[in-house]
Scaffold this motif. Structure first.
Motif, PDB file in Angstrom:
ATOM      1  N   ILE A   1      -2.334   5.838   1.674  1.00  0.00           N
ATOM      2  CA  ILE A   1      -3.363   4.907   2.115  1.00  0.00           C
ATOM      3  C   ILE A   1      -3.179   4.610   3.587  1.00  0.00           C
ATOM      4  CG2 ILE A   1      -4.247   2.565   1.853  1.00  0.00           C
ATOM      5  CD1 ILE A   1      -3.455   2.866  -1.147  1.00  0.00           C
TER       6      ILE A   1
ATOM      7  N   MET B   1       0.833  -1.190   0.000  1.00  0.00           N
ATOM      8  CA  MET B   1       0.000   0.000   0.000  1.00  0.00           C
ATOM      9  C   MET B   1       0.870   1.244   0.000  1.00  0.00           C
ATOM     10  SD  MET B   1      -2.795  -1.299   2.739  1.00  0.00           S
ATOM     11  CE  MET B   1      -3.629   0.243   2.770  1.00  0.00           C
TER      12      MET B   1
ATOM     13  N   CYS C   1     -11.871   4.680   2.218  1.00  0.00           N
ATOM     14  CA  CYS C   1     -10.672   4.146   1.579  1.00  0.00           C
ATOM     15  C   CYS C   1     -10.314   4.844   0.282  1.00  0.00           C
ATOM     16  CB  CYS C   1     -10.853   2.675   1.272  1.00  0.00           C
ATOM     17  SG  CYS C   1     -12.408   2.270   0.485  1.00  0.00           S
TER      18      CYS C   1
ATOM     19  N   TYR D   1      -8.252  -3.224  -1.130  1.00  0.00           N
ATOM     20  CA  TYR D   1      -7.116  -3.694  -0.338  1.00  0.00           C
ATOM     21  C   TYR D   1      -7.329  -5.128   0.104  1.00  0.00           C
ATOM     22  CZ  TYR D   1      -6.798   1.343  -0.053  1.00  0.00           C
ATOM     23  OH  TYR D   1      -6.773   2.671  -0.383  1.00  0.00           O
TER      24      TYR D   1
ATOM     25  N   ASP E   1      -2.687  -6.766   3.167  1.00  0.00           N
ATOM     26  CA  ASP E   1      -2.178  -5.395   3.061  1.00  0.00           C
ATOM     27  C   ASP E   1      -2.764  -4.505   4.150  1.00  0.00           C
ATOM     28  OD1 ASP E   1      -0.565  -5.966   0.892  1.00  0.00           O
ATOM     29  OD2 ASP E   1      -1.944  -5.133  -0.600  1.00  0.00           O
ATOM     30  N   TYR E   2      -4.045  -4.674   4.414  1.00  0.00           N
ATOM     31  CA  TYR E   2      -4.695  -3.873   5.456  1.00  0.00           C
ATOM     32  C   TYR E   2      -4.077  -4.158   6.822  1.00  0.00           C
ATOM     33  CZ  TYR E   2      -8.113  -2.025   8.678  1.00  0.00           C
ATOM     34  OH  TYR E   2      -8.699  -1.348   9.703  1.00  0.00           O
TER      35      TYR E   2
END
Length: 129
Positions: free
Chosen positions: A6, A2, A129, A66, A70-71
């Motif tokens: 973000i 990311m 987001c 996402y 990744d989050y």
């Protein structure tokens, strides 16, 4: 991976990493009380660094943007070393099935940017987001 912007956006959520409040009645109208319940649950996940569960309370739009991995990685990095041991402060503006929330965590850190929450199928979800 990311982008930094973000991560900042997620951090603003003091992000708070995000949540929803489930309801057995998906026809129930969105209320500030139900949103506060969702925000409290999300803050609880923030306090316990439960990013995997927090991902489940993102809007579908955010989940499409996402991956869970990744989050989780971005949230863990954004909140490392923060103190969430006390209560958060919330400023809420409701507009039908959406709301703008500015959250200030116990440690007073974070960017305090407005976050968007949406009421979808009887549940408040984080949609910033």
């Amino acid at each position: 991976m990311m982008k930094a912007s973000i991560v900042i956006s997620l951090a603003g959520a003091a992000m708070l990493a995000l949540t929803g409040c489930s309801s057995d009645d998906s026809s129930a109208a969105p209320t500030e009380d139900s949103l506060r319940t969702a925000l409290d649950a999300q803050y609880s996940r923030l306090q316990t660094a439960d990013w995997t569960t927090d991902y489940d309370h993102l809007s579908q739009r955010c989940q499409d943007m996402y991956s869970r991995e990744d989050y989780v990685a971005a949230a863990a990095k954004a909140y490392e070393g923060r103190d969430f041991s006390g209560p958060q402060e919330l400023a809420i503006t409701m507009d039908g099935d959406s709301a703008t929330v500015v959250a200030t965590s116990f440690d007073g850190k974070g960017n305090k940017a407005p976050m968007t929450w949406r009421y979808v199928d009887g549940e408040w979800v984080y949609d910033n987001c």
